[in-house]
Motif scaffolding. Structure first.
Motif: not given
Length: 363
Positions: A13-22, A242-261
């Protein structure tokens, strides 16, 4: 790069600890989707019996699936690495829901310290009023009989003058300030352009990346980290907030956008300058799927940027300003073993290439 990769290590298993400086909440993952331009840090414990284990990176959302293999070899293992035997299972190649749910599970670690903000969680982004919403919709139009890619129907083309130079010298005919609408609802035919979003320092904005195509995309913003507060299928509208995560969303510089999304990010504009916003797919970027955002200081525009060095090298329309040189500086001509000042990286690319080739030839 155009492909999302799924990464996994056999029986580990992989323990995720960081992404793009966060720093992230420390969660275990059997497999991890890594989208174009993204980076992750994971911890792996060697807690299995001594042996050799497959490390697999396989393409996602492609047919056929392309797979790369490496090995994790325990030092005291008597088993030699072998390509035979089954590889560790990954998600179904076309399972977007798996990837979407995993993305939503990656959250900010609010108890960890970090360089900016410090400590993480002290910047309460969810309580700040959004002063502007910008919707950027990707399209793939045919312009002049040629396949192009565009944002809000504008396909980006580069002028012969770097945009930062054009802004510094106020060369208004090089790019179009406000040349892209804040919403794709402003209907216009597909066209070429050099659009620049005009933004104000210290503003807090919302950007919606809308993908109307059947391929996954990733978007990057230079000079900034943003909070990825929401993503889902369909077309974004204000009710989605109304569905946003306004508490602990990760801060990063690159984000994915899924098809038709869509993917929604919140960003504090605290870095003055001319910043590139682009699709990380190299083909799409080359064919126009990018733009720039100029962030300026409204209270004191003179402090928005430092004065340019007197020996700066210019190109394009900036050469006609008469205040700076468009030729290599005398110091460089006299001593070809002297590299250019780092500040001269604002040169046009062909001139940089020729000068560096000249330098290499005389080293």
């Amino acid at each position: 790069m155009q492909m999302t990769l799924n990464f996994r290590i056999q029986n580990h298993r992989m323990l995720l600890v960081e992404t793009e400086g966060s720093y992230t909440l420390q969660e275990y993952y059997e497999t991890l989707d890594i989208h174009v331009g993204q980076s992750y840090s994971v911890l792996v414990t060697a807690d299995q019996s001594p042996a050799s284990f497959h490390i697999v990176a396989s393409s996602r959302f492609t047919d056929p699936v392309i797979t790369g293999i490496a090995f994790l070899q325990y030092a005291n293992s008597a088993t030699a690495p072998s390509t035979s035997g089954p590889l560790p299972d990954g998600p179904s190649p076309m399972d977007y829901n798996y990837s979407l749910n995993q993305a939503k599970s990656i959250r900010w670690n609010l108890t960890a310290g970090a360089a900016r903000p410090n400590p993480q969680g002290s910047f309460h982004y969810g309580t700040i009023n959004v002063s502007r919403t910008i919707q950027l919709q990707s399209t793939a139009p045919i312009i002049g009989g040629k396949q192009r890619f565009a944002v809000n129907n504008v396909s980006f083309i580069y002028p012969d003058t770097p945009l930062k130079l054009a802004d510094y010298f106020q060369l208004n005919d090089v790019f179009t300030l406000g040349g892209i609408p804040d919403s794709p609802a402003v209907v216009s035919p597909p066209r070429y352009g050099t659009p620049v979003i005009d933004a104000i320092n210290k503003a807090f904005i919302q950007i919606i990346f809308q993908n109307t195509e059947n391929v996954i995309q990733t978007w990057h913003v230079d000079g900034y980290a943003f909070f990825v507060v929401g993503m889902d299928s369909g077309v974004w509208d204000s009710t989605q907030q109304s569905t946003y995560n306004l508490n602990d969303a990760v801060a990063r510089s690159t984000t994915q956008v899924y098809p038709y999304s869509w993917t929604a990010v919140l960003m504090e504009l605290d870095n003055v300058g001319m910043w590139n916003m682009r699709c990380e797919d190299g083909v799409r970027r080359y064919l126009g799927q990018e733009l720039y955002m100029r962030v300026r200081d409204l209270d004191d525009p003179a402090q928005s940027q430092d004065p340019m060095p007197a020996n700066e090298l210019l190109c394009g329309a900036a050469c006609r300003t008469g205040s700076y040189s468009c030729e290599p500086p005398i110091e460089y001509i006299a001593n070809k073993n002297t590299l250019l000042d780092p500040m001269q990286s604002i040169l046009c690319t062909p001139l940089i290439f020729l000068l560096l080739m000249d330098f290499v030839g005389h080293s």
